[in-house]
Design a protein around this motif. Structure first.
Motif: not given
Lengths: 310, 288, 452
Positions: C332-356
């Protein structure tokens, strides 16, 4: 062998500085169970105050040793006092109003205070590094006249001064905690704050005093850092703070000898890691140790184990 | 005592905390469809034994076997705590009530049905997509919760936070929550503590109902002798971590060991308290 | 402050501000001013500067006077205008706190309204300010949305599961570097990389989450902080792979499902028959982050009502009870970590493509602190709270851009003041995930804060 000895000396010196900061963490955690995130920045404030005082008094390396020492002791006393006021103010403004409240709230105010202190110093003193000429130079070297190509171990007066002062402070401080009414009040609050207040201990005052003493010791560490490395900036508090916290945890949070031992170990690990591996990753070494200790030995070396109650 | 009829068999259970032996070589059985009470003075090792049975402590020695109705057998000392509830069908309540205070009464009962609902939500993905099978499972879970709410007289409070309930209501809710996991053995740690006589009488009715209508065996720790003598089919008496008596109500009531060690002799309890105080606070608390 | 016993008799207090109340307030203001002067004495009163031949010192005594005077009058004002126990700063501020509950009641109307505003907003801005004038506002909105998304992601970990994570920026970094490296080395498009980057971040979430499962509270916070720093230091020093402090540049920009935002034939403007304008890409990025944020929003709202979400909240309330109910707390804790991290990862990809361009500098501890502050100040577990806090902080932060050097100071202090004012955050009420007859919000004071 000489190289090993050199790293040992460097590590002990560094460890003394970390240990002095770690005491502030461990005391505050012991008494109110929070990580005083701003403590590293109090250390930084202490080093800036010491720097300004040194410049104000015109302390210079050219002065005779006796006068130099007296002046530095004066600077030390004054910066301890002024940094202590900072420690008091941080507790009064950011932590006391939240006592007994939501557990996350003081952590956030601590982070906020840490940011505020860093940027306050950055604005007030400028963002650039502040280099200070070495005030106390010289020392011993073994062998005194090394053969060409032979490594010679340096033990500077500064290092001796740092370690001696730290040991003296530690002894005095341990006596303070174990022998005086103040120390008793502190230990009582650590055990059970509500009960202590029912028995007539002024809990608010005791907590304030804890922050004040922690800040004063951090000021000592700040001045040592300034004199030893000869350069400070407004950001030194973060990394030093995390390492000192690591030291406190490693030694067993809540335990004063533990904080000192932990500081020493972190200093040694960092010195040896930089000396034998790579200084790029020295912070990774300290952080990894923090992680490993917390996972496998959450109560640290000298801490009390926690029993899960069902 | 035929072993075939026992749902829980505890054999030579021993649990130590440092130098203190909290449970010392205790063996007993809980028979199917019985209410078995464990009694004994404070510090006799009842809760420790309980924590071993429900997997919160791993015993130093001994065997704890569960035989389910469908023939599956489990050795509880080898299972992690959550699988004891999930697979071995053993549910429990706590001496110091552990409800999810910030969640509603209904939510508490829904969390108890986690295993079933989790399977129905097919790794959450089915639930995210809102598959009909999941919706059906959820509706059934709400129905089951509503059923238990009615049994414990809390239907009007279903949407209030659990922390707002009175003490007696919280105790009942905790029992209902344990029942929502669908157990075959229900372990209750002092269910009547802090209840007034009327509430204890209601509790007795509830426990009988659970035993008779839901075919759930009950193992309970209780200090309230009124409750114990009234509803127990079988009593196990512990003192200083050892079993001193084991039998039906009449047998235990007349057992000289029990009378000497526990029922009427006040001095022993005083000695007990002193012994506890000497053995150190933290350990004593955990072992109590 | 110990001598409140010398306060006047009750009758005197009730009859208008009695003189002795005044004298107490003045006395306290004087004490506060003295303390302020002591605080300011060195750090504000003297400035060290680098000069030829060492450091120079410049005295600024007026700063000390100003600090003392400001504190004196501030304290005076608090003493007279605040509640009678004017010494208590927290008490003084709590008088200003009416709106949070009303806000969460209005939540049902506010949220759709906000959504509509978010969709039509950029077009409104365009028609008001024109292409070049609207650009800065839309860029600010993109920034705010990025933090809202990060806040919602972290909310799963901290707000729902009650696991205190101070190293969330690590997953943001993992997402950003994953996208950048995959796009640069394998030439994969943004739309292929996005889910992959999310998965990689989730994997890291599990990897970092696993060892720290046993830890609770502040210990968990400090270990996650350490993990965040370890990742940053590695990114900083692993030149061959990450470019070290120089970072990675020329990261491909996202295309409109294959159509580049470029001038000339085959570009976005050309295909849709528009005149080329750089604002197209900005608007596209805006809607990209808006949809990513909304994805985060809907998934986490939905998850809360599923068994896994309820288990997270139960975990926050009482972990031991969870174990007694057959909940596997590890997964249960790991899924919370994993999902939180996943959305962080999405945001990170967006940041990278936005900034270049990305470098370790964008992923410091401060970022984690800001995201956590947004979640806590907004009110743990509250989705709307995150929106308000992110808009307030990031918007305010940009608003004070001219006061560049002061804004971090103001930011830190406002974190302190808001927490002291509302320790439970701006919106502290919890909506139940399921109800039998009537949905009633639960007061934040009853909601657990999690042991880990």
């Amino acid at each position: 062998m000489e190289y090993f000895l050199q790293q040992l000396i460097n590590g002990i010196t560094l460890g003394s500085i970390y240990g002095l900061i770690a005491i502030g963490y461990t005391m505050v955690y012991g008494i109110i169970g929070m990580i005083n995130f701003a403590h590293g920045d109090i250390f930084m404030v202490g080093s800036f105050i010491a720097l300004a005082l040194i410049l104000m008094l015109g302390v210079a390396a050219s002065a005779p040793m006796a006068i130099l020492l007296v002046a530095l002791l004066g600077v030390l006393a004054l910066s301890m006092a002024l940094t202590a006021v900072w420690g008091w103010a941080v507790e009064r403004l950011a932590y006391r109003p939240l006592r007994g409240s939501f557990r996350l709230a003081p952590l956030i105010t601590a982070i906020g205070m840490s940011l505020a202190l860093q940027n306050f110093v950055q604005i007030a003193q400028g963002a650039r590094n502040k280099p200070l000429e070495p005030l106390i130079s010289g020392g011993f070297s073994f062998p005194a006249n090394p053969a060409p190509g032979q490594f010679s171990v340096q033990l500077s007066y500064m290092q001796i001064g740092i370690v001696v002062t730290t040991v003296a402070l530690m002894v005095g401080f341990s006596l303070l905690i174990s022998r005086t009414a103040l120390g008793r009040a502190q230990r009582a609050c650590e055990q059970d704050r509500k009960m202590a207040s029912l028995l007539g201990v002024d809990v608010d005052k005791t907590i304030s005093v804890t922050f004040v003493t922690g800040a004063a010791l951090a000021a000592v560490a700040g001045m040592f850092f300034l004199l030893y490395y000869g350069v400070i900036d407004f950001f030194i508090g973060f990394v030093a703070g995390v390492k000192a916290f690591t030291a406190a945890v490693l030694g067993g949070i809540g335990s004063l000898p533990g904080a000192m031992l932990g500081g020493l170990l972190i200093g040694l690990i960092e010195a040896f890691w930089s000396g034998y591996f790579s200084s790029d990753y020295k912070d990774v070494a300290a952080f990894s140790i923090l992680v490993i200790v917390l996972i496998f030995m959450p109560s640290g070396l000298l801490g009390r184990p926690e029993i899960e109650k069902v | 005592m035929s072993a075939a009829n026992a749902i829980l068999t505890v054999e030579r259970l021993t649990m130590r905390f440092g130098g203190l032996v909290a449970v010392d070589d205790v063996s007993f059985e809980v028979k199917r469809d019985d209410i078995t009470a464990v009694i004994g003075p404070n510090g006799a090792g009842k809760t420790t034994m309980f924590n071993c049975v429900t997997g919160f402590y791993k015993p130093n020695a001994g065997r704890i076997a569960v035989a389910r109705r469908d023939g599956r057998d489990y050795l509880l000392e080898r299972l992690p705590d959550y699988r004891i509830t999930r697979e071995a069908g053993v549910a429990r309540t706590f001496q110091n009530i552990r409800l999810f205070g910030g969640m509603t009464v209904l939510e508490n009962l829904m969390v108890a049905q986690h295993t079933v609902l989790m399977d129905a939500s097919t790794f959450t993905i089915g639930g995210l997509l809102g598959l009909p099978s999941f919706r059906k499972a959820e509706a059934e879970a709400i129905e089951k919760a509503a059923y238990w709410l009615e049994k414990i007289d809390l239907t009007p409070r279903a949407d209030d936070p659990a922390a707002d309930l009175s003490y007696g209501e919280q105790r009942r809710l905790e029992i209902a929550r344990a029942m929502c996991t669908g157990p075959e053995l229900l372990c209750l740690d002092e269910p009547a503590a802090g209840m007034n006589p009327r509430e204890s009488a209601e509790l007795n009715t509830l426990l009988r109902f659970i035993r008779d209508d839901h075919k759930t065996s009950i193992l309970l720790i209780e200090h309230d002798m009124g409750v114990v003598m009234d509803i127990s089919d079988h009593i196990v008496v512990l003192d200083y971590g050892r079993k001193i008596s084991d039998g039906d109500v009449d047998f235990v009531r007349n057992d000289p060991h029990v009378i000497a060690a526990y029922l009427g002799v006040e001095e022993d309890e005083i000695d007990e308290a002193e012994a506890l105080a000497e053995s150190g606070g933290a350990v004593a608390e955990t072992a109590s | 402050m110990a001598d409140t016993t010398t306060a006047p008799a009750p009758s005197a207090v009730e009859a208008a501000p009695a003189p002795s109340h005044t004298s107490i307030v003045i006395r306290e203001a004087v004490i506060a001013a003295v303390i302020a002067a002591a605080l300011a004495s060195i750090l504000l009163g003297a400035r060290t500067d680098i000069a030829p031949g060492g450091l120079s010192l410049e005295y600024r005594p007026w700063n000390i006077v100003i600090a003392a005077v400001v504190v004196f009058f501030g304290k005076l004002a608090l003493g007279f205008l605040g509640p009678r126990s004017g010494v208590d700063l927290g008490g003084a501020f709590s008088g200003l706190a009416p709106s949070g509950d009303a806000l969460s009641h209005a939540g049902t109307y506010v949220q759709p309204a906000l959504l509509v505003l978010a969709v039509v907003g950029p077009f409104l801005l365009l028609s008001t300010y024109g292409g070049s004038g609207a650009r800065q506002y839309i860029e600010l909105a993109i920034l705010i949305l990025t933090y809202i998304m990060l806040g919602w992601g972290l909310n799963i970990v901290v707000g729902l599961a009650g696991l205190l994570d101070l190293g969330y920026v690590a997953f943001y970094a993992v997402g950003a570097y994953s996208y950048a490296l995959m796009a640069l080395h394998f030439g994969l498009s943004f739309w292929v990389c996005l889910p992959l980057a999310g998965l990689i971040a989730a994997l890291w979430g599990v990897m970092l989450g696993f060892p720290v499962l046993r830890l609770r509270g502040d210990y968990l916070a400090i270990v996650t902080l350490a993990f965040g720093e370890i990742i940053r230091v590695v990114l900083l020093n692993w030149y061959e792979f990450t470019g070290g402090p120089d970072g990675l540049s020329r990261i491909p920009r996202p295309s409109f499902f294959g159509i580049e935002f470029s001038r000339g034939d085959g570009g976005f403007a050309d295909v849709f028959g528009l005149a080329y304008s750089p604002i197209h890409r900005i608007i596209f990025l805006y809607f990209l982050i808006l949809s990513l944020a909304l994805l985060t929003y809907f998934i986490s709202i939905r998850l809360r009502r599923l068994p896994i979400g309820r288990a997270w909240e139960a975990l926050r309330e009482d972990e031991i009870a969870c174990r007694a109910l057959g909940i596997n707390t590890t997964t249960t804790k790991l899924t919370a970590f994993a999902l939180g991290a996943m959305f962080g990862g999405f945001a990170g990809s967006f940041f990278a493509t936005k900034q270049g361009f990305i470098s370790p500098e964008s992923f410091t501890f401060i970022e984690s602190a800001v995201i956590l502050a947004i979640v806590v100040l907004g009110g743990l577990g509250s989705q709307l709270g995150v929106v308000i806090a992110a808009t307030l902080f990031i918007g305010g932060f940009e608003f004070f851009r001219e006061f560049e050097q002061y804004r971090m100071l103001v930011f830190g202090l406002s974190m302190v003041f808001i927490m002291v004012w509302k320790p439970r955050g701006l919106i502290s009420r919890r909506e139940p995930s399921v109800f039998l007859k009537k949905r009633k919000a639960i007061s934040g004071d009853l909601v657990g804060e999690g042991a880990g």
